[in-house]
Scaffold this motif. Sequence first.
Motif, PDB file in Angstrom:
ATOM      1  N   ILE A  41       0.854  -1.184   0.000  1.00 10.90           N
ATOM      2  CA  ILE A  41       0.000   0.000   0.000  1.00 10.90           C
ATOM      3  C   ILE A  41       0.891   1.236   0.000  1.00 10.90           C
ATOM      4  CG2 ILE A  41      -0.219   0.061   2.532  1.00 10.90           C
ATOM      5  CD1 ILE A  41      -3.191   0.905   2.045  1.00 10.90           C
ATOM      6  N   GLY A  85      -2.325   5.514   1.230  1.00  9.04           N
ATOM      7  CA  GLY A  85      -3.375   4.508   1.181  1.00  9.04           C
ATOM      8  C   GLY A  85      -4.259   4.527  -0.031  1.00  9.04           C
ATOM      9  N   THR A 135      -2.861   0.235  -4.071  1.00  8.50           N
ATOM     10  CA  THR A 135      -2.472  -1.051  -3.516  1.00  8.50           C
ATOM     11  C   THR A 135      -2.051  -1.996  -4.628  1.00  8.50           C
ATOM     12  OG1 THR A 135      -4.757  -1.858  -3.610  1.00  8.50           O
ATOM     13  CG2 THR A 135      -4.022  -0.871  -1.530  1.00  8.50           C
ATOM     14  N   SER A 169      -4.616  -2.408   4.337  1.00  9.18           N
ATOM     15  CA  SER A 169      -5.110  -1.075   4.667  1.00  9.18           C
ATOM     16  C   SER A 169      -4.139  -0.448   5.662  1.00  9.18           C
ATOM     17  CB  SER A 169      -6.530  -1.144   5.250  1.00  9.18           C
ATOM     18  OG  SER A 169      -6.552  -1.921   6.438  1.00  9.18           O
ATOM     19  N   ARG A 170      -4.341   0.826   5.904  1.00 13.17           N
ATOM     20  CA  ARG A 170      -3.477   1.522   6.862  1.00 13.17           C
ATOM     21  C   ARG A 170      -4.249   2.622   7.549  1.00 13.17           C
ATOM     22  NH1 ARG A 170       1.571   3.472   3.794  1.00 13.17           N
ATOM     23  NH2 ARG A 170       2.051   4.509   5.786  1.00 13.17           N
ATOM     24  N   ALA A 229      -0.860  -0.532  10.168  1.00 17.36           N
ATOM     25  CA  ALA A 229      -1.261  -1.139   8.901  1.00 17.36           C
ATOM     26  C   ALA A 229      -1.864  -2.503   9.197  1.00 17.36           C
ATOM     27  CB  ALA A 229      -0.075  -1.271   7.954  1.00 17.36           C
TER      28      ALA A 229
END
Length: 124
Positions: A51, A55, A58, A71-72, A79
Amino acid sequence: QMYLVESGGGLVQPGGSLRLSCAASGRDFDKYVVAWFRQGPGTDRESVAVINSIGENTWYPPSVKGRFTISRDNANNAAYLQMDRLRFDDTGVYYCAARRSKTIAVGPDLYTDWGQGTRVTVSS
């Protein structure tokens, strides 16, 4: 430098789910690309999700695309890797890694900061 600590690994049955977390400490987390790598028994370390720093972008390899979600949360220096429909060949040690860059990269040699890893075992 970014210090990374993974958590959330464990034993899961095929078809099950796990959510891995990566807690980061250090400055400017929002300037780091974050990736999850895994290393299975007798295999090289491979990237399973990446990522970018904010964000919005990806990347996933075909083997996990549609099953894994990275995700973060930059506000909390964290993360995550949501893993669904797990398979036997997802077994391995999962590592969180970071590189200070705006560009997504998939090779492990391009990452400067690594956690210690968390083990995921998919078994019936």
